[in-house]
Design a protein around this motif. Sequence first.
Motif, PDB file in Angstrom:
ATOM      1  N   ALA A   1     -76.565 -50.650   0.642  1.00 49.71           N
ATOM      2  CA  ALA A   1     -76.825 -51.636  -0.402  1.00 49.71           C
ATOM      3  C   ALA A   1     -78.188 -52.244  -0.135  1.00 49.71           C
ATOM      4  CB  ALA A   1     -75.735 -52.709  -0.419  1.00 49.71           C
ATOM      5  N   SER A   2     -78.733 -52.923  -1.129  1.00 46.04           N
ATOM      6  CA  SER A   2     -80.057 -53.514  -0.968  1.00 46.04           C
ATOM      7  C   SER A   2     -79.975 -54.819  -0.183  1.00 46.04           C
ATOM      8  CB  SER A   2     -80.677 -53.788  -2.342  1.00 46.04           C
ATOM      9  OG  SER A   2     -79.996 -54.859  -2.988  1.00 46.04           O
ATOM     10  N   PRO A   3     -81.027 -55.168   0.550  1.00 41.82           N
ATOM     11  CA  PRO A   3     -81.069 -56.474   1.214  1.00 41.82           C
ATOM     12  C   PRO A   3     -80.873 -57.626   0.237  1.00 41.82           C
ATOM     13  CG  PRO A   3     -82.811 -55.049   2.042  1.00 41.82           C
ATOM     14  CD  PRO A   3     -82.200 -54.341   0.873  1.00 41.82           C
TER      15      PRO A   3
ATOM     16  N   ALA B   1     -79.838 -48.245  -9.140  1.00 44.26           N
ATOM     17  CA  ALA B   1     -79.113 -49.479  -9.449  1.00 44.26           C
ATOM     18  C   ALA B   1     -78.836 -50.269  -8.176  1.00 44.26           C
ATOM     19  CB  ALA B   1     -77.808 -49.151 -10.175  1.00 44.26           C
ATOM     20  N   ALA B   2     -78.514 -49.567  -7.095  1.00 49.86           N
ATOM     21  CA  ALA B   2     -78.276 -50.249  -5.822  1.00 49.86           C
ATOM     22  C   ALA B   2     -79.550 -50.922  -5.323  1.00 49.86           C
ATOM     23  CB  ALA B   2     -77.759 -49.259  -4.786  1.00 49.86           C
ATOM     24  N   ILE B   3     -80.683 -50.258  -5.475  1.00 44.47           N
ATOM     25  CA  ILE B   3     -81.965 -50.844  -5.074  1.00 44.47           C
ATOM     26  C   ILE B   3     -82.236 -52.121  -5.861  1.00 44.47           C
ATOM     27  CG2 ILE B   3     -84.470 -50.487  -5.118  1.00 44.47           C
ATOM     28  CD1 ILE B   3     -83.902 -47.520  -4.487  1.00 44.47           C
TER      29      ILE B   3
ATOM     30  N   ILE C   1     -80.766 -38.326  -1.310  1.00 46.67           N
ATOM     31  CA  ILE C   1     -81.058 -39.227  -2.424  1.00 46.67           C
ATOM     32  C   ILE C   1     -81.560 -40.578  -1.916  1.00 46.67           C
ATOM     33  CG2 ILE C   1     -80.044 -40.557  -4.332  1.00 46.67           C
ATOM     34  CD1 ILE C   1     -78.264 -38.219  -4.959  1.00 46.67           C
ATOM     35  N   VAL C   2     -80.853 -41.166  -0.937  1.00 49.70           N
ATOM     36  CA  VAL C   2     -81.152 -42.540  -0.526  1.00 49.70           C
ATOM     37  C   VAL C   2     -81.962 -42.627   0.764  1.00 49.70           C
ATOM     38  CG1 VAL C   2     -79.110 -43.448  -1.683  1.00 49.70           C
ATOM     39  CG2 VAL C   2     -78.943 -42.743   0.714  1.00 49.70           C
ATOM     40  N   GLY C   3     -82.257 -41.496   1.395  1.00 45.73           N
ATOM     41  CA  GLY C   3     -82.937 -41.523   2.687  1.00 45.73           C
ATOM     42  C   GLY C   3     -84.270 -42.247   2.661  1.00 45.73           C
TER      43      GLY C   3
ATOM     44  N   GLY D   1     -86.804 -49.611   3.635  1.00 51.52           N
ATOM     45  CA  GLY D   1     -86.170 -50.917   3.668  1.00 51.52           C
ATOM     46  C   GLY D   1     -85.623 -51.399   2.336  1.00 51.52           C
ATOM     47  N   LEU D   2     -85.591 -50.502   1.340  1.00 51.80           N
ATOM     48  CA  LEU D   2     -85.066 -50.878   0.024  1.00 51.80           C
ATOM     49  C   LEU D   2     -83.542 -50.862   0.014  1.00 51.80           C
ATOM     50  CD1 LEU D   2     -87.555 -48.848  -2.201  1.00 51.80           C
ATOM     51  CD2 LEU D   2     -87.648 -51.287  -1.617  1.00 51.80           C
ATOM     52  N   LEU D   3     -82.946 -50.083   0.896  1.00 53.71           N
ATOM     53  CA  LEU D   3     -81.504 -50.030   1.062  1.00 53.71           C
ATOM     54  C   LEU D   3     -81.190 -50.132   2.555  1.00 53.71           C
ATOM     55  CD1 LEU D   3     -80.551 -47.134  -1.410  1.00 53.71           C
ATOM     56  CD2 LEU D   3     -80.120 -49.583  -1.738  1.00 53.71           C
ATOM     57  N   LYS D   4     -80.022 -50.698   2.849  1.00 49.76           N
ATOM     58  CA  LYS D   4     -79.603 -50.859   4.237  1.00 49.76           C
ATOM     59  C   LYS D   4     -78.248 -50.191   4.437  1.00 49.76           C
ATOM     60  CE  LYS D   4     -78.375 -54.296   7.757  1.00 49.76           C
ATOM     61  NZ  LYS D   4     -78.228 -55.739   8.059  1.00 49.76           N
ATOM     62  N   PRO D   5     -78.121 -49.308   5.443  1.00 49.94           N
ATOM     63  CA  PRO D   5     -76.814 -48.683   5.714  1.00 49.94           C
ATOM     64  C   PRO D   5     -75.798 -49.737   6.138  1.00 49.94           C
ATOM     65  CG  PRO D   5     -78.589 -47.481   6.789  1.00 49.94           C
ATOM     66  CD  PRO D   5     -79.187 -48.761   6.302  1.00 49.94           C
TER      67      PRO D   5
END
Length: 302
Positions: free
Chosen positions: A167-169, A228-230, A242-244, A250-254
């Motif tokens: 998900a995004s920060p 959309a998650a970003i 896709i999300v790597g 830093g746009l998405l966080k595991p």
Amino acid sequence: MDRISAMQAFVNVAHEGSFARAAERLQLSPQLVSKYVSQLEDHLGVRLLNRTTRKVSLTEAGQSYFQRASQLLIDLDDMENELGSLQRSARGTLRISAPVSFGIQHAAALITDFQKAYPDVQVDLNLNDRKVDIIEEGFDVALRIGQLKTSSLIARRVAPVQLVICASPQYLAEYGEPTSVEQLQDHRYLKYSYQESDIVLHTADGQQVQPQLNASLCANNGGLLADAAIQGAGFVIQPTFIVGKAIQQGLLKPLLPDYQLAPLALYAVYAHRQLLSNKVRCFIDFIDGYYGEPPYWDQADA
């Protein structure tokens, strides 16, 4: 009895689901195809096919024999084709189906490099997240992502595919970061509508947990869901191809790093290979190992 001809007749009937279509494919009469299959069943002492006026289907013994006979015919076909020059004879139009996001991000270089090696092959690439029927819809090869299942089609594993929850920060700052699987049900889930099975998470000690997820958005394209998650719409479960990059930037966080999702793979799927054209054979051989293992999108310096 010509056992090779009988095996070819049986495999084609099993694949086509019809004596008439198998006969057309083999350029034989339906009566001769039926005779070959009957002789094979008599030789083996077991029924391979269930026949009705409307349908032909495999028995349990037939399913087992189909897999082994297909492989034997593949090996024979490969041995004979090795005597020729595959590259010189690879020509014509190669129709390929691939998932949308994977195709956009990772297929252009593959197709370009393949056509440099085989310039007489034209490629017709169709991007669609739906699982196409490659025979009915006229595709030579389909690139598919998932877990290998029993099928009358042949599947060549191309590369591993790793899923990640992220998900995004921005979203996590607003709604909080889940620290347990149970907390996922309190968050907005961006669901991939072609997801084949329920999400199951695995712990390091081998336990399995199936979270209860509440989808706030459902879409048939993983790239859209990642975007959309970003934007802060919720969390996604998507492959790293896709999300790597978004994770690296830093746009998405595991999320939930102590849990793993069942591994998937990228497969090249195609019809049985007794009469496989050289353009398909060359593409299958070319894509084998093309992306690396681990694939380049999972490598640290990617």
